[in-house]
Design an enzyme around this catalytic site. Structure first.
Site, mmCIF file in Angstrom:
data_model
loop_
_atom_site.group_PDB
_atom_site.id
_atom_site.type_symbol
_atom_site.label_atom_id
_atom_site.label_comp_id
_atom_site.label_asym_id
_atom_site.label_seq_id
_atom_site.Cartn_x
_atom_site.Cartn_y
_atom_site.Cartn_z
ATOM 1 N N THR A 196 0.599 -1.152 -0.268
ATOM 2 C CA THR A 196 -0.147 -0.024 -0.223
ATOM 3 C C THR A 196 0.868 1.218 0.258
ATOM 4 O OG1 THR A 196 -0.131 0.231 2.571
ATOM 5 C CG2 THR A 196 -1.857 -0.982 1.396
ATOM 6 N N GLU A 341 -5.859 -3.029 -0.628
ATOM 7 C CA GLU A 341 -6.663 -4.152 -0.085
ATOM 8 C C GLU A 341 -7.921 -4.964 -0.027
ATOM 9 O OE1 GLU A 341 -5.785 -1.431 0.727
ATOM 10 O OE2 GLU A 341 -5.142 -1.494 2.832
ATOM 11 N N LYS A 448 -13.991 18.030 10.708
ATOM 12 C CA LYS A 448 -14.498 18.115 12.278
ATOM 13 C C LYS A 448 -14.710 19.852 12.924
ATOM 14 C CE LYS A 448 -12.728 13.958 12.647
ATOM 15 N NZ LYS A 448 -11.859 13.815 12.375
ATOM 16 N N TRP A 453 -19.352 17.357 10.564
ATOM 17 C CA TRP A 453 -18.272 17.017 9.686
ATOM 18 C C TRP A 453 -18.334 17.786 8.333
ATOM 19 C CZ3 TRP A 453 -17.483 10.479 10.015
ATOM 20 C CH2 TRP A 453 -16.771 10.712 11.304
HETATM 21 P P1 AMP Z 1 -5.019 2.834 -2.971
HETATM 22 O O1 AMP Z 1 -5.286 1.315 -1.383
HETATM 23 O O2 AMP Z 1 -4.148 3.920 -2.755
HETATM 24 O O3 AMP Z 1 -5.361 2.174 -3.746
HETATM 25 O O4 AMP Z 1 -6.247 3.542 -1.953
HETATM 26 C C1 AMP Z 1 -7.992 3.336 -1.434
HETATM 27 C C2 AMP Z 1 -8.086 4.933 -1.097
HETATM 28 O O5 AMP Z 1 -8.390 5.334 -1.860
HETATM 29 C C3 AMP Z 1 -9.584 4.667 -1.007
HETATM 30 O O6 AMP Z 1 -9.665 3.647 0.117
HETATM 31 C C4 AMP Z 1 -10.604 5.594 -1.121
HETATM 32 O O7 AMP Z 1 -10.192 6.586 -0.102
HETATM 33 C C5 AMP Z 1 -9.426 6.080 -2.331
HETATM 34 N N1 AMP Z 1 -10.532 6.395 -3.439
HETATM 35 C C6 AMP Z 1 -10.055 5.000 -4.166
HETATM 36 N N2 AMP Z 1 -11.442 5.066 -5.497
HETATM 37 C C7 AMP Z 1 -12.423 6.313 -4.999
HETATM 38 C C8 AMP Z 1 -12.809 6.937 -5.325
HETATM 39 N N3 AMP Z 1 -13.515 6.693 -6.717
HETATM 40 N N4 AMP Z 1 -13.820 8.047 -4.470
HETATM 41 C C9 AMP Z 1 -13.211 8.160 -3.385
HETATM 42 N N5 AMP Z 1 -11.778 8.453 -2.836
HETATM 43 C C10 AMP Z 1 -11.590 6.620 -3.522
#
Ligand code: AMP
Length: 551
Positions: A196, A341, A448, A453
Site C-alpha cells: 500500500t 486491500e 471536524k 463533519w
Molecule cells: P489505494 O489503496 O492506494 O488504491 O487507495 C484506496 C483509497 O483511495 C480508498 O480507501 C479511498 O479513500 C480512495 N478512493 C479510491 N477510489 C475512490 C473513489 N472513486 N472515490 C473516492 N475515493 C476513492
C-alpha cells in the site's frame, strides 16, 4: 455430500493458456520504453511493439524456465519495477504461473522506500525497465536477497550501471526453451504482492492469491462493471505496478480483448495518439490522468474517435470532469471505488433499468456516486461503536467491506486488521437503499468543525466545477473556536484570473453556509503521491500554522 464436478484450481496460468488457444491472434500493442526510435523489426511504427497473445504465452513459458533456472522456488518473491508494457505482461504470467509471487514495486516511491519494500519482501530477482536503471543502481547494494537484476531490454539498450549480476532480458529469453508445463497447485497459493502506498508508517504488503485474482477478474468483466468483451480494445493507464492495473492484465486475456500498453508515455498527447492509432474503446485511470488528457484535448482541439468508456477511480471523480467528457466528447466516465486491500474493485458506477425513467440530471446524480457493490463484495457502514447504520443515502459512517478478494491479513504482520470478519476501509460514506455508495471522505481527511463533519470531497467537487479551477484540495486547519475549518487550496487553469473572494462567493447557495471554506490559497501544483493522488498529509503539514481570517 460433495458435488460431483471437476475440481480444477483457479490459477493465473489458465488465463494465458486460454488466450493463446482461443484468442491467439489477438494483438498486444506496447509503446516501447527504449524510446521512439526503437526498432523491433516487425512493426511499421518505430517505438511500438506489436505481437499476439500466442507470442506472449510463448515468451512467458521461456521466462518461467529462466526464473526457475535462477533459483526461484514455489512461493519465492520476484520483483518488477516497470511500466505497462508487453514484457511486464509476460512477467505477470511467467512469475505467478510457476507458483512464485510477482511483487510489483511502485517505481514512483523514493529509492529508500523501494529498498525497504524489496528487503521486506525478500525478493530473489528484480526485473526493471530502463527508466528505473538509476533507482536500481542506488538500491542494489542495499538489497542482499536479490540475486540478479534483469534489465528489460535487448543487448543494444543495456544500461551502463554498476550493478553486480546484471542480466539482459532479451538475452536470457533468447537462450531459454519455450517448452514448459504450467504446474497445478492449490488455488489459495500466493500469486502477487503489492504494498500500500500508506501515507504514514511503513508500507504494508497485500498478498493476493490465484483464487482471489481470478474471481476478481471474472467479476470485473461483467456488463455492469467494465463490460469487457473480445470486441474491446483496452488501454490501461492505471499502472501494472499498483494493484495489477485494476486486474486488466488478467481480465483482457480472459475475454480476448486487444491490449494496448502506454509504456512511460502517460501525457495527454501520447495517450491520445495511441487511442487513435489503435482505435481504443475502453481505458482506465485515476482522475489526475483524465484531467491531463482533457486539458490536452481542449488545447489541441482533437476528439477521440473510438473511445466510448473510461473507468475512473482511485480518488473521488469530480462531476465536472464527467460532464466535460460526456458533453464534449461523448465519452462516459464510470466511477469505480476500491483499495489495494480489495484487489482493488469494490463498487462500480452503472445505472439500473428503473433509472431509465429518470431525467438526465437525476441519472447524473446517481452516476457521480462511487457506484454499487459488485457481487463478491459486501458493504456496510457503522457508527463509532460499530453499530450498523441505515442504508438511507443520508447517514454517513465508517465503511466496512468483506468478500472473496478482500484482505484477511497483511504480509508478515501478525495482527489482522479485520473487525468481526469485516475490513475497515478508513473511508467514510453513505449507502442508499439501492446499494450506491457515496464516499464523503477518508476518515482522516474529514473536517471536524464545531463537532460536525464537513466533507472535503464535496467542497473540492464544487471548486472543480468553477471554469478557472484546474485542481482543488480542501483540508481542515486549526481554528480556536470551531477546532477545524476548511481551507481550499487551488491550482488555477493557465491564463485565468480568479480571486479568493470570487471563489468563496461561488459556493453561495450551492452548499450549507457553514460548510463554505474560510479561505483560499492559490498554488502552482498540488503534491501528488506515487499513485497520482493528492497528498493531503503534505498539505496539512505545509499549512499547519496557517492563520485563517478571523480566527
Ligand atoms: P489505494 O489503496 O492506494 O488504491 O487507495 C484506496 C483509497 O483511495 C480508498 O480507501 C479511498 O479513500 C480512495 N478512493 C479510491 N477510489 C475512490 C473513489 N472513486 N472515490 C473516492 N475515493 C476513492
Amino acid at each position: 455430500m460433495l458435488g460431483q464436478m471437476m475440481d480444477i484450481p483457479l490459477s493465473i496460468s489458465t488465463l494465458i493458456v486460454h488466450a493463446d488457444r482461443y484468442h491467439g491472434d489477438t494483438e498486444i500493442v506496447s509503446r516501447m520504453v527504449e524510446g521512439p526510435s526503437a526498432d523491433n523489426g516487425r512493426d511499421i511504427v518505430k517505438g511500438i511493439h506489436r505481437y499476439t497473445y500466442r507470442d506472449a504465452h510463448r515468451r512467458a513459458r521461456k521466462l518461467a524456465n529462466v526464473i526457475r533456472a535462477n533459483g526461484v522456488e514455489f512461493g519465492d518473491r520476484v520483483a518488477t519495477l516497470a511500466w505497462n508494457g508487453y514484457r511486464h505482461f509476460e512477467l505477470y504470467y511467467g512469475i505467478s504461473g510457476i507458483g512464485a509471487v510477482m511483487h510489483t514495486v511502485n517505481p514512483r516511491l523514493h529509492p529508500e522506500q523501494v529498498a525497504w519494500i524489496v528487503n521486506h519482501a525478500e525478493d530473489k530477482l528484480m526485473f526493471f525497465d530502463l527508466t528505473f536503471a538509476p533507482v536500481v543502481e542506488k538500491i542494489a547494494a542495499l538489497c542482499p536477497t536479490v540475486k540478479a537484476w534483469i534489465a528489460m531490454c535487448d543487448r543494444k539498450h543495456m544500461p551502463s550501471i554498476k550493478v553486480d549480476n546484471l542480466l539482459c532480458y532479451e538475452d536470457v529469453l533468447e537462450s531459454a526453451s519455450d517448452s514448459f508445463d504450467w504446474p497445478v497447485f492449490d488455488e489459495r497459493s500466493a500469486a502477487c504482492l503489492c504494498y500500500t502506498s500508506g501515507t504514514t508508517g511503513n508500507p504494508k504488503g497485500v498478498l493476493y492469491s490465484h483464487r482471489s485474482t481470478l474471481l476478481h477478474a471474472m467479476a470485473s468483466i461483467q456488463p455492469d462493471v467494465f463490460g469487457m468483451s473480445g470486441r474491446e480494445t483496452v488501454l490501461p493507464i492505471v499502472p501494472m505496478f499498483h494493484v495489477n492495473a485494476w486486474g486488466i492484465a488478467y481480465s483482457a486475456p480472459m475475454v480476448g480483448a486487444k491490449l494496448v500498453f502506454p509504456g512511460p508515455g502517460l501525457d495527454g498527447a501520447s495517450v491520445c495518439e495511441l487511442f487513435e492509432q489503435e482505435q481504443v474503446t475502453l481505458s482506465a485511470g485515476v482522475p489526475t490522468v483524465w484531467l491531463g488528457v482533457l486539458q490536452y484535448l481542449q488545447q489541441s482541439g482533437k476528439k477521440p474517435t473510438s473511445l466510448k468508456r473510461m473507468v475512473c477511480g482511485g480518488s473521488a471523480v469530480p462531476p465536472a470532469l464527467m460532464r466535460s467528457y460526456e458533453q464534449d466528447y461523448g465519452i462516459k466516465i464510470h466511477q469505480a471505488w476500491g483499495m489495494t486491500e480489495m484487489s482493488p474493485l469494490g463498487t462500480y458506477g452503472s445505472l439500473k433499468k428503473k433509472h431509465d425513467a429518470l431525467s438526465p440530471e437525476e441519472q447524473f446524480a446517481i452516476e457521480v456516486k462511487q457506484g454499487r457493490a459488485i457481487y463478491g463484495v459486501d458493504l456496510k457502514i457503522v457508527d463509532g461503536e460499530g453499530n450498523e447504520l441505515p442504508r438511507d443515502g443520508k447517514v454517513s459512517g465508517d465503511l466496512l467491506v468483506r468478500g472473496q478478494w478482500i484482505i484477511d491479513s497483511y504480509f508478515r504482520l501478525e495482527k489482522s486488521p479485520l473487525v468481526d470478519g469485516w475490513f475497515p476501509t478508513g473511508d467514510v460514506g453513505t449507502l442508499d437503499p439501492d446499494g450506491y455508495l457515496q464516499i464523503t471522505d477518508r476518515s482522516k481527511d474529514v473536517i471536524k468543525s464545531g463537532g460536525e463533519w464537513i466533507s472535503s470531497i464535496d467542497l473540492e467537487n464544487l471548486a472543480m466545477s468553477h471554469p478557472a479551477v484546474a485542481m482543488a484540495a480542501v483540508i481542515g486547519v486549526y481554528h480556536p473556536k470551531w477546532d477545524e475549518r476548511p481551507l481550499l487550496v487551488v491550482v488555477k487553469k493557465p491564463g485565468t484570473e480568479l480571486t479568493a473572494a470570487e471563489l468563496i462567493k461561488f459556493y453561495d447557495g450551492k452548499i450549507a453556509k457553514w460548510w463554505t471554506p474560510d479561505d483560499v490559497q492559490f498554488i502552482d501544483a498540488l503534491p501528488l503521491g506515487a499513485t497520482g493522488k493528492v497528498q493531503k498529509n503534505k498539505l496539512r503539514e505545509h499549512y499547519k500554522d496557517y492563520k485563517l481570517p478571523g480566527a
